[in-house]
Design a protein around this motif. Sequence first.
Motif, PDB file in Angstrom:
ATOM      1  N   MET A 230       0.834  -1.182   0.000  1.00  0.00           N
ATOM      2  CA  MET A 230       0.000   0.000   0.000  1.00  0.00           C
ATOM      3  C   MET A 230       0.883   1.252   0.000  1.00  0.00           C
ATOM      4  N   LYS A 231       0.611   2.136  -0.917  1.00  0.00           N
ATOM      5  CA  LYS A 231       1.352   3.387  -1.022  1.00  0.00           C
ATOM      6  C   LYS A 231       0.725   4.439  -0.131  1.00  0.00           C
ATOM      7  N   LEU A 232       1.570   5.236   0.504  1.00  0.00           N
ATOM      8  CA  LEU A 232       1.086   6.369   1.275  1.00  0.00           C
ATOM      9  C   LEU A 232       0.725   7.485   0.308  1.00  0.00           C
ATOM     10  N   GLU A 233      -0.080   8.451   0.757  1.00  0.00           N
ATOM     11  CA  GLU A 233      -0.434   9.558  -0.125  1.00  0.00           C
ATOM     12  C   GLU A 233       0.817  10.259  -0.628  1.00  0.00           C
ATOM     13  N   THR A 234       0.702  10.892  -1.782  1.00  0.00           N
ATOM     14  CA  THR A 234       1.856  11.517  -2.402  1.00  0.00           C
ATOM     15  C   THR A 234       1.937  12.987  -2.004  1.00  0.00           C
ATOM     16  N   ASN A 235       2.994  13.328  -1.304  1.00  0.00           N
ATOM     17  CA  ASN A 235       3.378  14.718  -1.063  1.00  0.00           C
ATOM     18  C   ASN A 235       4.829  14.698  -0.610  1.00  0.00           C
ATOM     19  N   SER A 236       5.392  15.869  -0.357  1.00  0.00           N
ATOM     20  CA  SER A 236       6.830  15.948  -0.090  1.00  0.00           C
ATOM     21  C   SER A 236       7.277  15.168   1.134  1.00  0.00           C
ATOM     22  N   ILE A 237       6.384  14.926   2.089  1.00  0.00           N
ATOM     23  CA  ILE A 237       6.774  14.173   3.287  1.00  0.00           C
ATOM     24  C   ILE A 237       7.114  12.729   2.921  1.00  0.00           C
ATOM     25  N   TYR A 238       6.516  12.242   1.856  1.00  0.00           N
ATOM     26  CA  TYR A 238       6.679  10.836   1.508  1.00  0.00           C
ATOM     27  C   TYR A 238       7.695  10.593   0.389  1.00  0.00           C
ATOM     28  N   ILE A 239       8.579  11.553   0.180  1.00  0.00           N
ATOM     29  CA  ILE A 239       9.656  11.358  -0.791  1.00  0.00           C
ATOM     30  C   ILE A 239      10.483  10.158  -0.350  1.00  0.00           C
ATOM     31  N   HIS A 240      10.790   9.294  -1.261  1.00  0.00           N
ATOM     32  CA  HIS A 240      11.595   8.084  -1.019  1.00  0.00           C
ATOM     33  C   HIS A 240      10.913   7.111  -0.064  1.00  0.00           C
ATOM     34  N   GLN A 241       9.593   7.168   0.011  1.00  0.00           N
ATOM     35  CA  GLN A 241       8.875   6.311   0.949  1.00  0.00           C
ATOM     36  C   GLN A 241       9.149   4.836   0.718  1.00  0.00           C
ATOM     37  N   ASP A 242       9.241   4.413  -0.546  1.00  0.00           N
ATOM     38  CA  ASP A 242       9.487   2.994  -0.819  1.00  0.00           C
ATOM     39  C   ASP A 242      10.834   2.553  -0.247  1.00  0.00           C
ATOM     40  N   LEU A 243      11.850   3.405  -0.412  1.00  0.00           N
ATOM     41  CA  LEU A 243      13.167   3.094   0.145  1.00  0.00           C
ATOM     42  C   LEU A 243      13.112   3.024   1.670  1.00  0.00           C
ATOM     43  N   ILE A 244      12.415   3.964   2.265  1.00  0.00           N
ATOM     44  CA  ILE A 244      12.330   4.022   3.725  1.00  0.00           C
ATOM     45  C   ILE A 244      11.594   2.792   4.258  1.00  0.00           C
ATOM     46  N   ILE A 245      10.509   2.440   3.610  1.00  0.00           N
ATOM     47  CA  ILE A 245       9.760   1.241   4.028  1.00  0.00           C
ATOM     48  C   ILE A 245      10.634  -0.001   3.874  1.00  0.00           C
ATOM     49  N   SER A 246      11.396  -0.064   2.782  1.00  0.00           N
ATOM     50  CA  SER A 246      12.319  -1.196   2.593  1.00  0.00           C
ATOM     51  C   SER A 246      13.361  -1.233   3.705  1.00  0.00           C
ATOM     52  N   CYS A 247      13.872  -0.053   4.075  1.00  0.00           N
ATOM     53  CA  CYS A 247      14.846   0.022   5.180  1.00  0.00           C
ATOM     54  C   CYS A 247      14.225  -0.477   6.472  1.00  0.00           C
ATOM     55  N   LYS A 248      12.987  -0.066   6.721  1.00  0.00           N
ATOM     56  CA  LYS A 248      12.300  -0.503   7.932  1.00  0.00           C
ATOM     57  C   LYS A 248      12.125  -2.023   7.949  1.00  0.00           C
ATOM     58  N   ASN A 249      12.096  -2.616   6.752  1.00  0.00           N
ATOM     59  CA  ASN A 249      11.964  -4.076   6.641  1.00  0.00           C
ATOM     60  C   ASN A 249      13.320  -4.771   6.603  1.00  0.00           C
ATOM     61  N   GLY A 250      14.408  -4.006   6.867  1.00  0.00           N
ATOM     62  CA  GLY A 250      15.733  -4.600   6.973  1.00  0.00           C
ATOM     63  C   GLY A 250      16.539  -4.655   5.687  1.00  0.00           C
ATOM     64  N   ASP A 251      16.113  -4.000   4.637  1.00  0.00           N
ATOM     65  CA  ASP A 251      16.817  -4.025   3.349  1.00  0.00           C
ATOM     66  C   ASP A 251      18.021  -3.078   3.397  1.00  0.00           C
ATOM     67  N   GLN A 252      19.211  -3.656   3.484  1.00  0.00           N
ATOM     68  CA  GLN A 252      20.437  -2.842   3.585  1.00  0.00           C
ATOM     69  C   GLN A 252      20.756  -2.119   2.278  1.00  0.00           C
ATOM     70  N   LYS A 253      20.388  -2.700   1.137  1.00  0.00           N
ATOM     71  CA  LYS A 253      20.609  -2.014  -0.143  1.00  0.00           C
ATOM     72  C   LYS A 253      19.788  -0.721  -0.208  1.00  0.00           C
ATOM     73  N   ALA A 254      18.589  -0.777   0.308  1.00  0.00           N
ATOM     74  CA  ALA A 254      17.732   0.418   0.327  1.00  0.00           C
ATOM     75  C   ALA A 254      18.365   1.499   1.201  1.00  0.00           C
ATOM     76  N   PHE A 255      18.942   1.096   2.325  1.00  0.00           N
ATOM     77  CA  PHE A 255      19.577   2.079   3.193  1.00  0.00           C
ATOM     78  C   PHE A 255      20.805   2.675   2.507  1.00  0.00           C
ATOM     79  N   LYS A 256      21.527   1.850   1.777  1.00  0.00           N
ATOM     80  CA  LYS A 256      22.682   2.372   1.028  1.00  0.00           C
ATOM     81  C   LYS A 256      22.222   3.403   0.005  1.00  0.00           C
ATOM     82  N   GLU A 257      21.074   3.154  -0.629  1.00  0.00           N
ATOM     83  CA  GLU A 257      20.529   4.126  -1.583  1.00  0.00           C
ATOM     84  C   GLU A 257      20.179   5.437  -0.884  1.00  0.00           C
ATOM     85  N   LEU A 258      19.560   5.324   0.295  1.00  0.00           N
ATOM     86  CA  LEU A 258      19.257   6.545   1.065  1.00  0.00           C
ATOM     87  C   LEU A 258      20.542   7.284   1.415  1.00  0.00           C
TER      88      LEU A 258
END
Length: 191
Positions: free
Chosen positions: A1-29
């Motif tokens: 599920m995608k969060l609403e789109t506005n500036s607060i949610y920039i890079h939300q997919d990466l952040i959610i991936s980081c929260k799920n333990g994805d180290q590659k996503a954190f490297k991208e951030l």
Amino acid sequence: MKLETNSIYIHQDLIISCKNGDQKAFKELYMLYAKSMFNIAFRILKNHDEAEDILQEAFIKAYYKIDQYDFQATFGAWLKKIVVNQALDYLRKESKWNIDELADNDMTDDSEIDWEGIEMKVDIVKKAILNLPTGFRTVASLYLIEGYEHKEIASILSISENTSKSQFHRAKKKIKEYIKKSEAVNDQTII
């Protein structure tokens, strides 16, 4: 599920991936934010190696606290707060800045500084800020560049709002002096 789109949610997919333990996503951030966060640390610390260390420590802290990020502000603002606090903690720990240097400097002179005839160039202003004493530089950087209000600066630095305003006023005077000297040197080299 995608969060609403506005500036607060920039890079939300990466952040959610980081929260799920994805180290590659954190490297991208890291790659997205490292340069701007380094610049913040450098403006406060005025030392390249120390700013690099703070950058690494801030990202490590962000990595372990990513679950605390709640999308109430942009990720960049959340991360910037970590970087600023890490840099200020470093200054305090290394005794490179004594909070008393700010605390006793409330000003009663509210006169505005006359900028007429002063050529304002971003690179000169940034150099001027870097040449300020630590207290002035910290307040000026937080206010002018990072966009904090004096009330927020006061809270971050554990000083009064008037002290923050006073330090900023004095910093502006020093910045003006630096710019005038810089202009004088440039005028002499042109002749």
